[in-house]
Design a protein around this motif. Structure first.
Motif, PDB file in Angstrom:
ATOM      1  N   LYS A  81       9.931 -21.853  45.953  1.00 44.89           N
ATOM      2  CA  LYS A  81       9.364 -21.416  44.673  1.00 44.89           C
ATOM      3  C   LYS A  81       8.628 -20.083  44.794  1.00 44.89           C
ATOM      4  N   ALA A  82       8.151 -19.764  45.986  1.00 41.26           N
ATOM      5  CA  ALA A  82       7.398 -18.521  46.194  1.00 41.26           C
ATOM      6  C   ALA A  82       8.301 -17.294  46.265  1.00 41.26           C
ATOM      7  N   PHE A  83       9.590 -17.507  46.462  1.00 36.12           N
ATOM      8  CA  PHE A  83      10.528 -16.381  46.582  1.00 36.12           C
ATOM      9  C   PHE A  83      10.650 -15.664  45.243  1.00 36.12           C
ATOM     10  N   ASN A  84      10.485 -14.316  45.253  1.00 30.79           N
ATOM     11  CA  ASN A  84      10.413 -13.611  43.968  1.00 30.79           C
ATOM     12  C   ASN A  84      11.412 -12.471  43.808  1.00 30.79           C
ATOM     13  N   ASN A  85      12.470 -12.446  44.592  1.00 31.25           N
ATOM     14  CA  ASN A  85      13.542 -11.468  44.397  1.00 31.25           C
ATOM     15  C   ASN A  85      14.703 -12.124  43.661  1.00 31.25           C
ATOM     16  N   GLN A  86      15.329 -11.403  42.758  1.00 33.04           N
ATOM     17  CA  GLN A  86      16.468 -11.952  42.035  1.00 33.04           C
ATOM     18  C   GLN A  86      17.745 -11.808  42.871  1.00 33.04           C
ATOM     19  N   ILE A  87      18.344 -12.960  43.187  1.00 32.23           N
ATOM     20  CA  ILE A  87      19.541 -12.963  44.020  1.00 32.23           C
ATOM     21  C   ILE A  87      20.602 -13.879  43.412  1.00 32.23           C
ATOM     22  N   ILE A  88      21.812 -13.703  43.904  1.00 30.06           N
ATOM     23  CA  ILE A  88      22.929 -14.574  43.547  1.00 30.06           C
ATOM     24  C   ILE A  88      23.418 -15.251  44.815  1.00 30.06           C
ATOM     25  N   TRP A  89      23.608 -16.548  44.736  1.00 33.55           N
ATOM     26  CA  TRP A  89      24.288 -17.273  45.808  1.00 33.55           C
ATOM     27  C   TRP A  89      25.704 -17.560  45.316  1.00 33.55           C
ATOM     28  N   LEU A 136      15.206 -24.920  42.358  1.00 30.66           N
ATOM     29  CA  LEU A 136      13.756 -24.793  42.469  1.00 30.66           C
ATOM     30  C   LEU A 136      13.239 -23.429  42.028  1.00 30.66           C
ATOM     31  N   ASN A 137      14.127 -22.440  41.919  1.00 29.09           N
ATOM     32  CA  ASN A 137      13.664 -21.083  41.648  1.00 29.09           C
ATOM     33  C   ASN A 137      14.663 -20.368  40.734  1.00 29.09           C
ATOM     34  N   ASP A 138      14.195 -19.935  39.565  1.00 36.60           N
ATOM     35  CA  ASP A 138      15.069 -19.256  38.603  1.00 36.60           C
ATOM     36  C   ASP A 138      15.572 -17.915  39.123  1.00 36.60           C
ATOM     37  N   ASN A 139      14.966 -17.402  40.175  1.00 36.33           N
ATOM     38  CA  ASN A 139      15.421 -16.134  40.761  1.00 36.33           C
ATOM     39  C   ASN A 139      16.707 -16.299  41.580  1.00 36.33           C
ATOM     40  N   ILE A 140      17.079 -17.552  41.860  1.00 39.35           N
ATOM     41  CA  ILE A 140      18.300 -17.822  42.619  1.00 39.35           C
ATOM     42  C   ILE A 140      19.376 -18.295  41.649  1.00 39.35           C
ATOM     43  N   ASN A 141      20.402 -17.487  41.463  1.00 31.68           N
ATOM     44  CA  ASN A 141      21.493 -17.800  40.542  1.00 31.68           C
ATOM     45  C   ASN A 141      22.696 -18.290  41.352  1.00 31.68           C
ATOM     46  N   LEU A 142      22.964 -19.580  41.295  1.00 35.61           N
ATOM     47  CA  LEU A 142      24.065 -20.162  42.062  1.00 35.61           C
ATOM     48  C   LEU A 142      25.360 -20.089  41.262  1.00 35.61           C
ATOM     49  N   MET A 180      25.055 -14.266  49.933  1.00 35.27           N
ATOM     50  CA  MET A 180      23.832 -13.947  49.198  1.00 35.27           C
ATOM     51  C   MET A 180      23.858 -12.492  48.771  1.00 35.27           C
ATOM     52  N   LEU A 181      23.718 -12.275  47.456  1.00 36.41           N
ATOM     53  CA  LEU A 181      23.826 -10.942  46.876  1.00 36.41           C
ATOM     54  C   LEU A 181      22.543 -10.553  46.164  1.00 36.41           C
ATOM     55  N   ASP A 182      22.227  -9.271  46.196  1.00 43.68           N
ATOM     56  CA  ASP A 182      21.190  -8.748  45.313  1.00 43.68           C
ATOM     57  C   ASP A 182      21.714  -8.860  43.885  1.00 43.68           C
ATOM     58  N   LYS A 187      21.110  -7.360  41.141  1.00 49.12           N
ATOM     59  CA  LYS A 187      21.354  -6.130  40.381  1.00 49.12           C
ATOM     60  C   LYS A 187      22.437  -5.266  41.008  1.00 49.12           C
ATOM     61  N   SER A 188      22.348  -5.026  42.313  1.00 48.11           N
ATOM     62  CA  SER A 188      23.296  -4.122  42.970  1.00 48.11           C
ATOM     63  C   SER A 188      24.552  -4.823  43.474  1.00 48.11           C
ATOM     64  N   HIS A 189      24.474  -6.140  43.625  1.00 46.06           N
ATOM     65  CA  HIS A 189      25.547  -6.953  44.221  1.00 46.06           C
ATOM     66  C   HIS A 189      25.813  -6.592  45.677  1.00 46.06           C
ATOM     67  N   ASP A 190      24.827  -5.967  46.312  1.00 50.81           N
ATOM     68  CA  ASP A 190      24.913  -5.735  47.759  1.00 50.81           C
ATOM     69  C   ASP A 190      24.786  -7.062  48.487  1.00 50.81           C
ATOM     70  N   VAL A 191      25.505  -7.202  49.595  1.00 58.04           N
ATOM     71  CA  VAL A 191      25.433  -8.426  50.395  1.00 58.04           C
ATOM     72  C   VAL A 191      24.167  -8.398  51.241  1.00 58.04           C
ATOM     73  N   ILE A 192      23.340  -9.434  51.105  1.00 62.33           N
ATOM     74  CA  ILE A 192      22.094  -9.534  51.857  1.00 62.33           C
ATOM     75  C   ILE A 192      22.254 -10.441  53.072  1.00 62.33           C
ATOM     76  N   GLY A 193      23.089 -11.455  52.956  1.00 59.54           N
ATOM     77  CA  GLY A 193      23.286 -12.391  54.061  1.00 59.54           C
ATOM     78  C   GLY A 193      24.347 -13.415  53.709  1.00 59.54           C
TER      79      GLY A 193
END
Length: 202
Positions: free
Chosen positions: A69-77, A101-107, A135-137, A139-145
């Motif tokens: 829940k503490a994670f605050n970056n918007q990402i896509i799984w 658990l976190n709206d910042n994670i879009n599955l 795992m993508l950013d 906004k940019s859709h860069d691959v994070i992991g």
């Protein structure tokens, strides 16, 4: 790479849509993918029961929940999977439980055999192993992991067995299923938390 990722995102589905798909396939004695063999159909039905069980019984510790829940970056799984995949039946519900658990994670979910260009960008030891989480950013859709196809401890089990025996036997696959049941998704949760970028608001 980015246009392949974006094309897959356009045709992706939510986790609930994926569950609905697997439920319908089970009712119609079918499966995802181009091959509709009896074996794969049976695996889909088995996995439907496994996912239904995990969706109901899986739980995270309060500490794990707070960390996610503490994670605050918007990402896509973005996850590649198929209904017949045994590992996916155990892994997908855990991925969803963490993402919820976190709206910042879009599955988002896509089927491997309908997205081979994407799959071939994220091979595991040269193979199209699933499930594979990219795992993508947002906004940019860069691959994070990436994560998958198995949790870290199960991956070690597979590698050790292959080194000793060369191939995975039916007996080993049964042992792996027992490991998943005993682990109760905890290793997957830890692996997913470790995947999240470190700059969270604590």
């Amino acid at each position: 790479m980015k246009h392949i990722i974006e094309n897959s995102l356009k045709t992706s589905m939510s986790y609930q849509e994926y569950i609905n798909l697997v439920d319908n396939l089970t009712l119609t004695n079918s499966t995802t993918g181009p091959e509709k063999t009896e074996t794969l159909v049976n695996y889909t039905a088995l996995n439907q029961r496994r996912m239904s069980r995990w969706n109901k019984k899986l739980s995270l510790t309060e500490s794990q929940k707070e960390t996610v829940k503490a994670f605050n970056n918007q990402i896509i799984w973005l996850v590649l999977t198929e209904s017949w995949c045994g590992d996916a039946a155990h892994v997908m519900p855990v991925i969803n439980k963490v993402a919820e658990l976190n709206d910042n994670i879009n599955l988002r979910v896509v089927l491997r055999d309908e997205n081979l260009e994407l799959m071939d960008l994220f091979l595991t030891n040269g193979g199209r192993s699933i499930p594979k989480l990219i795992m993508l950013d947002a906004k940019s859709h860069d691959v994070i992991g990436t994560f998958g196809p198995r949790p870290s401890a199960a991956t070690q089990m597979v590698n050790d067995y292959k080194e000793t025996h060369g191939v995975l036997t039916a007996e080993f696959k049964e042992d792996l299923q027992l490991w998943y049941n005993k682990d109760k998704g905890q290793t997957i949760v830890k692996d997913l938390i470790n995947l999240l970028p470190v700059n969270v608001s604590l």
